[in-house]
Design a protein around this motif. Structure first.
Motif, PDB file in Angstrom:
ATOM      1  N   GLU A  51       1.037  -1.221   0.154  1.00  0.00           N
ATOM      2  CA  GLU A  51       0.202   0.165  -0.078  1.00  0.00           C
ATOM      3  C   GLU A  51       0.928   1.243  -0.147  1.00  0.00           C
ATOM      4  O   GLU A  51       0.759   2.297  -0.623  1.00  0.00           O
ATOM      5  CB  GLU A  51      -0.853   0.093   1.126  1.00  0.00           C
ATOM      6  N   ALA A  52       1.892   1.223   0.762  1.00  0.00           N
ATOM      7  CA  ALA A  52       2.912   2.481   0.552  1.00  0.00           C
ATOM      8  C   ALA A  52       3.557   2.740  -0.691  1.00  0.00           C
ATOM      9  O   ALA A  52       3.541   3.966  -0.894  1.00  0.00           O
ATOM     10  CB  ALA A  52       3.829   2.159   1.738  1.00  0.00           C
ATOM     11  N   ASP A  53       3.787   1.508  -1.496  1.00  0.00           N
ATOM     12  CA  ASP A  53       4.031   1.546  -2.791  1.00  0.00           C
ATOM     13  C   ASP A  53       3.152   2.289  -3.560  1.00  0.00           C
ATOM     14  O   ASP A  53       3.374   2.605  -4.972  1.00  0.00           O
ATOM     15  CB  ASP A  53       4.712   0.251  -3.262  1.00  0.00           C
ATOM     16  N   GLN A  54       2.076   2.482  -3.429  1.00  0.00           N
ATOM     17  CA  GLN A  54       0.923   2.942  -4.165  1.00  0.00           C
ATOM     18  C   GLN A  54       1.378   4.779  -4.450  1.00  0.00           C
ATOM     19  O   GLN A  54       0.312   5.211  -5.106  1.00  0.00           O
ATOM     20  CB  GLN A  54      -0.354   2.883  -3.899  1.00  0.00           C
ATOM     21  N   GLY A  55       2.224   5.129  -3.667  1.00  0.00           N
ATOM     22  CA  GLY A  55       2.459   6.565  -3.870  1.00  0.00           C
ATOM     23  C   GLY A  55       1.720   7.642  -3.059  1.00  0.00           C
ATOM     24  O   GLY A  55       1.682   8.517  -3.259  1.00  0.00           O
ATOM     25  N   TYR A  56       1.683   6.893  -1.715  1.00  0.00           N
ATOM     26  CA  TYR A  56       0.946   7.934  -0.654  1.00  0.00           C
ATOM     27  C   TYR A  56       1.969   9.147  -0.347  1.00  0.00           C
ATOM     28  O   TYR A  56       3.220   9.118  -0.209  1.00  0.00           O
ATOM     29  CB  TYR A  56       0.801   7.305   0.829  1.00  0.00           C
ATOM     30  N   THR A  57       1.304  10.375  -0.774  1.00  0.00           N
ATOM     31  CA  THR A  57       1.955  11.752  -0.613  1.00  0.00           C
ATOM     32  C   THR A  57       1.554  12.615  -0.082  1.00  0.00           C
ATOM     33  O   THR A  57       0.600  13.544  -0.552  1.00  0.00           O
ATOM     34  CB  THR A  57       2.286  12.245  -2.260  1.00  0.00           C
ATOM     35  N   PRO A  58       1.372  12.591   1.404  1.00  0.00           N
ATOM     36  CA  PRO A  58       0.778  13.660   2.046  1.00  0.00           C
ATOM     37  C   PRO A  58       1.371  15.174   1.890  1.00  0.00           C
ATOM     38  O   PRO A  58       2.578  15.072   1.832  1.00  0.00           O
ATOM     39  CB  PRO A  58       0.814  13.060   3.418  1.00  0.00           C
ATOM     40  N   ASP A  59       0.592  16.109   2.048  1.00  0.00           N
ATOM     41  CA  ASP A  59       1.085  17.356   1.422  1.00  0.00           C
ATOM     42  C   ASP A  59       0.709  18.251   2.366  1.00  0.00           C
ATOM     43  O   ASP A  59       0.774  19.590   2.436  1.00  0.00           O
ATOM     44  CB  ASP A  59       0.573  17.733   0.179  1.00  0.00           C
ATOM     45  N   THR A  60      -0.112  17.976   3.552  1.00  0.00           N
ATOM     46  CA  THR A  60      -0.780  18.887   4.565  1.00  0.00           C
ATOM     47  C   THR A  60      -0.704  18.175   6.086  1.00  0.00           C
ATOM     48  O   THR A  60      -0.635  17.002   6.098  1.00  0.00           O
ATOM     49  CB  THR A  60      -1.979  19.759   4.467  1.00  0.00           C
ATOM     50  N   ALA A  61      -0.519  18.764   6.934  1.00  0.00           N
ATOM     51  CA  ALA A  61      -0.540  18.392   8.354  1.00  0.00           C
ATOM     52  C   ALA A  61      -1.301  19.435   9.174  1.00  0.00           C
ATOM     53  O   ALA A  61      -1.378  20.751   9.110  1.00  0.00           O
ATOM     54  CB  ALA A  61       0.840  18.130   9.016  1.00  0.00           C
ATOM     55  N   LEU A  62      -2.380  18.934   9.769  1.00  0.00           N
ATOM     56  CA  LEU A  62      -3.087  19.652  10.881  1.00  0.00           C
ATOM     57  C   LEU A  62      -2.846  19.149  12.131  1.00  0.00           C
ATOM     58  O   LEU A  62      -2.955  18.036  12.465  1.00  0.00           O
ATOM     59  CB  LEU A  62      -4.864  19.430  10.826  1.00  0.00           C
ATOM     60  N   ILE A  63      -2.183  20.236  12.769  1.00  0.00           N
ATOM     61  CA  ILE A  63      -1.797  19.759  14.295  1.00  0.00           C
ATOM     62  C   ILE A  63      -2.610  20.550  15.434  1.00  0.00           C
ATOM     63  O   ILE A  63      -2.923  21.618  15.214  1.00  0.00           O
ATOM     64  CB  ILE A  63      -0.519  20.361  14.373  1.00  0.00           C
ATOM     65  N   ASN A  64      -3.392  19.497  16.127  1.00  0.00           N
ATOM     66  CA  ASN A  64      -4.199  20.035  16.984  1.00  0.00           C
ATOM     67  C   ASN A  64      -3.677  19.755  18.487  1.00  0.00           C
ATOM     68  O   ASN A  64      -3.182  18.827  18.656  1.00  0.00           O
ATOM     69  CB  ASN A  64      -5.478  19.255  17.009  1.00  0.00           C
ATOM     70  N   PHE A  65      -3.931  20.876  19.410  1.00  0.00           N
ATOM     71  CA  PHE A  65      -3.425  20.711  20.638  1.00  0.00           C
ATOM     72  C   PHE A  65      -4.817  20.987  21.440  1.00  0.00           C
ATOM     73  O   PHE A  65      -5.132  21.574  21.526  1.00  0.00           O
ATOM     74  CB  PHE A  65      -2.441  21.960  20.966  1.00  0.00           C
ATOM     75  N   TYR A  66      -4.855  19.753  22.493  1.00  0.00           N
ATOM     76  CA  TYR A  66      -6.143  19.460  23.490  1.00  0.00           C
ATOM     77  C   TYR A  66      -5.339  19.956  24.677  1.00  0.00           C
ATOM     78  O   TYR A  66      -4.415  19.257  25.218  1.00  0.00           O
ATOM     79  CB  TYR A  66      -6.581  18.003  23.355  1.00  0.00           C
ATOM     80  N   ASP A  67      -5.898  20.985  25.458  1.00  0.00           N
ATOM     81  CA  ASP A  67      -5.601  20.946  27.054  1.00  0.00           C
ATOM     82  C   ASP A  67      -6.515  19.834  27.538  1.00  0.00           C
ATOM     83  O   ASP A  67      -7.393  19.440  26.716  1.00  0.00           O
ATOM     84  CB  ASP A  67      -5.613  22.188  27.421  1.00  0.00           C
ATOM     85  N   GLY A  68      -6.750  19.756  28.981  1.00  0.00           N
ATOM     86  CA  GLY A  68      -7.292  18.963  29.490  1.00  0.00           C
ATOM     87  C   GLY A  68      -9.171  19.212  29.172  1.00  0.00           C
ATOM     88  O   GLY A  68      -9.865  18.135  29.361  1.00  0.00           O
ATOM     89  N   ALA A  69      -9.657  20.373  28.832  1.00  0.00           N
ATOM     90  CA  ALA A  69     -10.998  20.621  28.711  1.00  0.00           C
ATOM     91  C   ALA A  69     -11.296  20.417  27.146  1.00  0.00           C
ATOM     92  O   ALA A  69     -12.493  20.581  26.838  1.00  0.00           O
ATOM     93  CB  ALA A  69     -11.338  21.965  29.211  1.00  0.00           C
TER      94      ALA A  69
END
Length: 222
Positions: free
Chosen positions: A108-126
């Motif tokens: 499956e990795a050989d199928q050319g998976y090419t991510p081009d964005t990252a969403l980074i979420n920070f969660y505090d305790g609430a």
């Protein structure tokens, strides 16, 4: 089964949805924490995203590669400061490919998976994340989710409704979760974070970082 909490072992939660506990070693987690801190300082800072209906998300978000705002991607953060987001680095793409290979196998990795964005979420305790679909992308490639810091309850549902059936999965620091194929557009969310469960060795004294890698299927060309 609704509400079932999976044990701390590799599991196929649904067809196309794979949970791999402890995939990231603590050293790699520290590296990712430092990278996220750098991105959080700009050019587009970490922020609470404002929703079109007037609400504000309880998680704080910063983006790399493409900027997500409800409910589209742009290169510039027009809803924050108008700056162009940080470039998506090659090493992060390679990490995404390794994650897909771990979840689905090398073929499956050989199928050319090419991510081009990252969403980074920070969660505090609430902080929480309501049930939603990741559907702004034009690509149906898998979503790679990496967890660092406090443990959370990750609710993974179905493709038709925000309600049942769903499965609750405990995601701890270092865990990998990949969902693609028939599970790609499943509703999912985070109803609970467990404060005080972060390992200080990761560089996180508290809170949870969730890094999601995606293929947008978008291009800068007109």
């Amino acid at each position: 089964m609704s509400g079932t909490l999976f044990p701390r072992e590799r599991a196929v939660v649904a067809p196309g949805a794979v949970h791999v506990p402890g995939w990231l070693p603590v050293e790699r987690q520290r590296e990712l924490v430092e990278a996220c801190r750098a991105w959080a300082r700009g050019p587009v800072p970490l922020r609470h995203t404002a929703l079109p209906g007037g609400g504000v998300m309880s998680v704080r978000t910063v983006c790399v590669g493409w900027h997500w705002q409800p409910y589209r991607y742009t290169r510039t953060a027009d809803d924050v400061n108008g700056a162009r987001v940080a470039e998506f680095p090659d090493w992060l793409m390679e990490l995404g490919r390794a994650a897909v290979a771990e979840a689905y196998g090398e073929s499956e990795a050989d199928q050319g998976y090419t991510p081009d964005t990252a969403l980074i979420n920070f969660y505090d305790g609430a902080a929480r994340m309501g049930m939603h679909q990741d559907k702004e992308e034009r690509s149906g490639a898998p979503v790679v989710s990496l967890s660092i810091g406090d443990t959370c309850v990750f609710r993974f549902g179905n493709t038709e409704t925000r309600g049942r059936p769903y499965t609750d999965v405990e995601l701890a620091s270092g865990d990998l979760f990949v969902f693609g194929g028939p599970a790609r557009f499943a509703y999912h969310g985070v109803p609970k974070v467990r404060p005080g469960t972060a390992d200080p060795a990761t560089g996180m004294s508290g809170g949870r970082l969730n890094i999601t890698l995606r293929e947008t299927g978008l291009s800068d060309r007109p």
